[in-house]
Design a protein around this motif. Structure first.
Motif, PDB file in Angstrom:
ATOM      1  N   UNK A 283       0.698  -1.331  -0.017  1.00  0.00           N
ATOM      2  CA  UNK A 283       0.010  -0.029  -0.138  1.00  0.00           C
ATOM      3  C   UNK A 283       1.008   1.448  -0.076  1.00  0.00           C
ATOM      4  N   UNK A 284       0.678   2.387  -0.983  1.00  0.00           N
ATOM      5  CA  UNK A 284       1.689   3.374  -1.051  1.00  0.00           C
ATOM      6  C   UNK A 284       1.386   4.284  -0.012  1.00  0.00           C
ATOM      7  N   UNK A 285       2.325   5.059   0.492  1.00  0.00           N
ATOM      8  CA  UNK A 285       1.850   5.913   1.573  1.00  0.00           C
ATOM      9  C   UNK A 285       2.404   7.418   1.125  1.00  0.00           C
ATOM     10  N   UNK A 286       1.601   8.396   1.859  1.00  0.00           N
ATOM     11  CA  UNK A 286       1.660   9.723   2.082  1.00  0.00           C
ATOM     12  C   UNK A 286       2.411  10.195   3.204  1.00  0.00           C
ATOM     13  N   UNK A 287       3.623  10.585   2.905  1.00  0.00           N
ATOM     14  CA  UNK A 287       4.274  11.302   4.015  1.00  0.00           C
ATOM     15  C   UNK A 287       5.159  12.309   4.048  1.00  0.00           C
ATOM     16  N   UNK A 288       5.678  12.583   4.879  1.00  0.00           N
ATOM     17  CA  UNK A 288       6.740  13.921   4.762  1.00  0.00           C
ATOM     18  C   UNK A 288       7.994  13.818   4.277  1.00  0.00           C
ATOM     19  N   UNK A 289       9.082  14.663   3.901  1.00  0.00           N
ATOM     20  CA  UNK A 289      10.292  14.464   3.761  1.00  0.00           C
ATOM     21  C   UNK A 289      11.305  14.054   4.931  1.00  0.00           C
TER      22      UNK A 289
ATOM     23  N   UNK B 252       6.152   4.302  -5.393  1.00  0.00           N
ATOM     24  CA  UNK B 252       5.787   3.840  -3.856  1.00  0.00           C
ATOM     25  C   UNK B 252       4.976   4.734  -2.977  1.00  0.00           C
ATOM     26  N   UNK B 253       4.640   5.850  -3.510  1.00  0.00           N
ATOM     27  CA  UNK B 253       3.714   6.794  -2.628  1.00  0.00           C
ATOM     28  C   UNK B 253       4.152   8.490  -3.070  1.00  0.00           C
ATOM     29  N   UNK B 254       4.079   9.149  -2.170  1.00  0.00           N
ATOM     30  CA  UNK B 254       4.173  10.508  -2.316  1.00  0.00           C
ATOM     31  C   UNK B 254       4.617  11.365  -1.115  1.00  0.00           C
ATOM     32  N   UNK B 255       5.867  11.909  -1.276  1.00  0.00           N
ATOM     33  CA  UNK B 255       6.360  12.787  -0.153  1.00  0.00           C
ATOM     34  C   UNK B 255       5.843  14.365  -0.504  1.00  0.00           C
ATOM     35  N   UNK B 256       5.475  14.969   0.770  1.00  0.00           N
ATOM     36  CA  UNK B 256       4.771  16.209   0.904  1.00  0.00           C
ATOM     37  C   UNK B 256       5.394  17.151   1.611  1.00  0.00           C
ATOM     38  N   UNK B 257       5.373  18.404   1.301  1.00  0.00           N
ATOM     39  CA  UNK B 257       6.159  19.200   2.195  1.00  0.00           C
ATOM     40  C   UNK B 257       4.717  19.947   3.425  1.00  0.00           C
ATOM     41  N   UNK B 258       5.002  19.402   4.412  1.00  0.00           N
ATOM     42  CA  UNK B 258       3.846  19.627   5.462  1.00  0.00           C
ATOM     43  C   UNK B 258       3.443  21.123   5.748  1.00  0.00           C
ATOM     44  N   UNK B 259       4.413  21.955   5.278  1.00  0.00           N
ATOM     45  CA  UNK B 259       4.262  23.412   5.521  1.00  0.00           C
ATOM     46  C   UNK B 259       3.356  24.018   4.272  1.00  0.00           C
ATOM     47  N   UNK B 260       3.328  23.151   3.372  1.00  0.00           N
ATOM     48  CA  UNK B 260       2.451  23.667   2.248  1.00  0.00           C
ATOM     49  C   UNK B 260       1.135  22.862   2.041  1.00  0.00           C
ATOM     50  N   UNK B 261       0.124  23.339   2.687  1.00  0.00           N
ATOM     51  CA  UNK B 261      -1.269  22.547   2.989  1.00  0.00           C
ATOM     52  C   UNK B 261      -1.895  22.428   1.719  1.00  0.00           C
ATOM     53  N   UNK B 262      -1.782  23.369   0.819  1.00  0.00           N
ATOM     54  CA  UNK B 262      -2.635  23.609  -0.383  1.00  0.00           C
ATOM     55  C   UNK B 262      -2.050  22.350  -1.345  1.00  0.00           C
TER      56      UNK B 262
END
Length: 382
Positions: A308-314, A326-336
């Motif tokens: 199962x792919x995951x959504x997580x921070x850097x 395998x999923x997606x890394x996101x910037x937790x400071x950029x909610x948009x």
């Protein structure tokens, strides 16, 4: 005659406790992986995280023979009452085990870091300390004054002057050297994870729907509140189920308030036993953990290991997820940007989602098959 070296492990929680999460799994996997080379014994607390009752079927204040799941032979575990063990107890246990190595798990524990360091201070026994991500910038940000004071006291007292540090990756090695100096002895040995599932459950993803799962401790560092707020604010058909013990009651109250605004989009399910974690992940489209810092992240790995792919921070070792499918890394400071990603994932088809499930599984299998865990730990404990 037993010719194996003895390893004495110290940590606040150990099997059959499970609510403290990844560190318990790390230690269990460590013991199982090295059981043919080391005679392991454990000194630990007799309680699970935030529990008032002693763990089932254990005795406190003495050595108990414990058979770990998937183990062929039992190990000796000393379960301590609350307010224990003291220095004399540690010295007694050290004298009985006669360890070649004392392994301290974690960083900010008086009972299971400071006291064993004091108890073994004048001995010639090798001492290894694994911070388990507790020296990351994100982890040090919470209660930062107390933590800085604690670390300064450790250094000034000379308690960590001659120890060996265990880093689970190169980033943690840099974190250790940033706090304790560039000259300290650090050996990198990756976390020993659970084996990936034999085969993954096929995707059941529906276009226009996204079923997310959060499976981790409930604590500020794990950043659950932001996930809840993003899901409840979305106009998409997104649901979030939360699994895991509450470590921080004050933080959980904030999460409950945010959940109440979600009109049923977010639900707290409760604890999940370690042996059910991979199966639980496989029942969802993706896992989400916008953590402020992980040195490994067993929950992240086990999501991948269940396909199962995951959504997580850097702030984890699991980066470049999108290019590996395998999923997606996101910037937790950029909610948009996170909200936009959730919208895209909601629209994803079953066929495309299946590619990410397969990519996630490949990531976990490659990690498990390509890492020489035993050789790294031989160097660490040698």
């Amino acid at each position: 005659m037993n010719t194996k070296d003895s390893l004495l492990i110290c940590y606040d929680y150990f099997y059959p406790a499970y609510k403290a999460g990844g560190p318990i799994q790390s230690l269990t996997n460590l013991v199982l992986s090295l059981q043919h080379e080391y005679e392991a014994a454990v000194i630990t607390g007799g309680y699970d995280l935030n529990a008032g009752n002693i763990l089932d079927k254990i005795k406190t204040g003495c050595w108990t023979s414990i058979l770990l799941p998937q183990s062929a032979s039992p190990i000796n575990v000393w379960y301590a009452e609350k307010g224990s063990p003291d220095k004399s107890t540690f010295r007694k246990c050290i004298a009985e085990v006669k360890p070649s190595v004392i392994y301290l798990n974690g960083m900010f524990s008086f009972r299971f870091v400071i006291i064993p360091l004091l108890a073994a201070r004048k001995s010639a026994i090798k001492i290894v300390v694994c911070p388990r991500g507790m020296l990351q910038a994100g982890a040090l940000a919470g209660k930062s004054f107390k933590k800085k004071l604690y670390l300064s006291a450790l250094k000034m007292a000379g308690l960590v002057k001659h120890i060996t540090w265990h880093a689970t990756n190169e980033e943690e090695e840099q974190d250790i050297k940033k706090v304790f100096g560039k000259e300290v002895a650090v050996i990198v040995a990756a976390n020993i994870p659970k084996k990936p599932v034999d085969s993954i459950k096929e995707s059941a993803k529906t276009i226009g729907q996204l079923r997310l799962v959060y499976l981790s401790l409930v604590a500020e560092k794990k950043n659950l509140l932001q996930v809840i707020e993003l899901v409840t604010a979305s106009t998409e058909n997104i649901s979030l189920d939360i699994y895991g013990p509450v470590k921080d009651e004050g933080y959980w109250k904030k999460c409950e308030l945010a959940m109440a605004a979600g009109q049923g989009k977010v639900n707290y399910i409760g604890d999940v036993l370690p042996e059910k974690v991979q199966e639980t992940f496989s029942n969802y489209d993706a896992s989400i953990l916008l953590t402020k810092g992980e040195n490994f992240g067993h929950a992240l790995y086990e999501s991948l290991s269940a396909g199962r792919p995951l959504i997580t921070s850097y702030f984890t070792p699991w980066n470049k997820l999108a290019e590996k499918k395998g999923g997606w890394n996101v910037d937790i400071e950029n909610e948009k940007s996170i909200a936009d990603l959730l919208q895209q994932l909601c629209a994803m088809s079953c066929d495309e989602h299946q590619l990410y499930c397969e990519g996630a599984y490949k990531l976990a299998k490659d990690y498990y098959n390509d890492t020489d865990f035993k050789e790294a730990y031989r160097e660490l404990f040698g």
